[in-house]
Design a protein around this motif. Structure first.
Motif, PDB file in Angstrom:
ATOM      1  N   SER A 182      60.335 -14.331  72.309  1.00  0.00           N
ATOM      2  CA  SER A 182      61.399 -13.520  71.717  1.00  0.00           C
ATOM      3  C   SER A 182      61.480 -12.166  72.406  1.00  0.00           C
ATOM      4  O   SER A 182      60.500 -11.690  73.000  1.00  0.00           O
ATOM      5  CB  SER A 182      61.141 -13.306  70.219  1.00  0.00           C
ATOM      6  OG  SER A 182      61.207 -14.519  69.523  1.00  0.00           O
ATOM      7  N   MET A 202      62.397 -10.531  63.888  1.00  0.00           N
ATOM      8  CA  MET A 202      61.891 -11.859  64.203  1.00  0.00           C
ATOM      9  C   MET A 202      60.652 -12.102  63.325  1.00  0.00           C
ATOM     10  O   MET A 202      59.607 -11.488  63.528  1.00  0.00           O
ATOM     11  CB  MET A 202      61.499 -11.935  65.695  1.00  0.00           C
ATOM     12  CG  MET A 202      61.308 -13.350  66.252  1.00  0.00           C
ATOM     13  SD  MET A 202      60.009 -14.335  65.533  1.00  0.00           S
ATOM     14  CE  MET A 202      58.583 -13.375  65.969  1.00  0.00           C
ATOM     15  N   LYS A 229      64.103 -14.897  68.539  1.00  0.00           N
ATOM     16  CA  LYS A 229      65.368 -14.183  68.693  1.00  0.00           C
ATOM     17  C   LYS A 229      65.411 -13.534  70.064  1.00  0.00           C
ATOM     18  O   LYS A 229      64.422 -12.940  70.495  1.00  0.00           O
ATOM     19  CB  LYS A 229      65.509 -13.104  67.609  1.00  0.00           C
ATOM     20  CG  LYS A 229      65.993 -13.614  66.267  1.00  0.00           C
ATOM     21  CD  LYS A 229      66.374 -12.455  65.358  1.00  0.00           C
ATOM     22  CE  LYS A 229      67.051 -12.966  64.101  1.00  0.00           C
ATOM     23  NZ  LYS A 229      67.503 -11.862  63.230  1.00  0.00           N
TER      24      LYS A 229
END
Length: 302
Positions: free
Chosen positions: A42, A52, A57
């Motif tokens: 992420s 997150m 993400k």
């Protein structure tokens, strides 16, 4: 006609409580693993802000790229695999015969040797005497300094001894001896094939220990070409943290650059955790069946 037993209200309530408990236990165990995997791919700003919390993400593989661009990672992988395989084989060669001998009621001096083994569980030589001994034996900066000092775990010998006592019947040994079988042949041809669950458990215990070990390498190894994976990963982590901390005067551009380095350091940290643990997690499902069976037999009966 149905023969199913009708569950009472208390049975259903008990079953419901079991499901709730197991679900909570699964979430507690699984969430940290999923979080680390998601955080490793992420965007670090989502991880730092807490946006997150489960699923990734702003997916990025920069953390893994920074880990694997270091060529030492592959040297570390090779060394760790060698240390793990050779070390586990040595551990099994020492542990299984010792445990089997201690499990035999006709072994003269069994109580004395068991007592001597137990002493080492409570008293150790200490770090400096151990280092001096390894140095005098000429094993410093060699693979054997990581393997031989821990060739046998007394706890694991006790678990294996309990397994042999509860699983290998004395009548089987007597029948083998009547047929002219020696103790060595009895152990290799009969006992070991009947002991695959405990062998798998011991291989997993020792293998994971060797895979995660780094302290002995820090003490005994001087040549970086012999470092295991864990030491290289530790170096990468420390260098990233130092780069993130930086130093000197702080202006706006410097603060932004340091913040970016800190985010990358966090990303590398999660990637390092996955790189270090993934091989062990991949092997575990193949040993799980033996693992559960071997641990239960070796620990419950005694």
């Amino acid at each position: 006609m149905s023969t199913a037993v009708k569950e009472s209200r208390s049975d259903k309530l008990f079953l419901l409580c079991n499901y709730i408990y197991l679900t909570l236990a699964l979430v507690i165990v699984l969430y940290p693993l999923l979080y680390i995997i998601s955080a490793s791919i992420s965007d670090p700003k989502y991880v730092a802000s807490g946006e997150m919390w489960l699923l990734p993400k702003g997916i990025t593989f920069e953390g893994y790229a920074r880990v694997f661009e270091n060529t030492n990672i592959w040297i570390g992988y090779k060394n760790t695999i060698i240390y793990t395989v050779v070390g586990t084989i040595v551990n099994l060669i020492v542990t299984l015969p010792a445990a089997y001998a201690l499990s035999r009621s006709d072994f003269v001096g069994r109580g004395f040797f068991m007592a001597m083994f137990m002493v080492t569980m409570f008293f150790g030589g200490g770090l400096v005497p151990s280092y001096l001994l390894v140095k005098d034996l000429g094993m410093v900066n060699s693979m054997w300094a990581l393997i031989l000092p821990g060739a046998a775990s007394i706890w694991n010998i006790i678990v294996c001894r309990t397994f042999f006592q509860s699983t290998i019947p004395k009548e089987l040994q007597e029948a083998a001896h009547i047929d002219g079988c020696t103790n060595t042949r009895l152990f290799i041809k009969i006992v070991l094939p009947l002991s695959m669950p405990i062998i798998a458990v011991m291989a997993l215990f020792y293998g994971v220990g060797h895979w995660n070990s780094y302290f002995s390498a820090m003490i005994y190894l001087n040549d970086s070409s012999k470092y295991p994976l864990q030491l290289f990963l530790r170096q990468i982590l420390v260098l990233q943290e130092m780069a993130a901390q930086g130093g000197g005067a702080i202006d706006t551009s410097s603060a932004t650059a340091m913040n970016t380095k800190a985010e990358i350091a966090a990303l590398v940290k999660y990637a390092v955790i996955i790189v270090a643990t993934l091989p062990v997690i991949a092997v575990y499902p193949f040993l799980q069946r033996y693992f559960v069976q071997g641990v239960m037999i070796g620990s419950v009966k005694g």
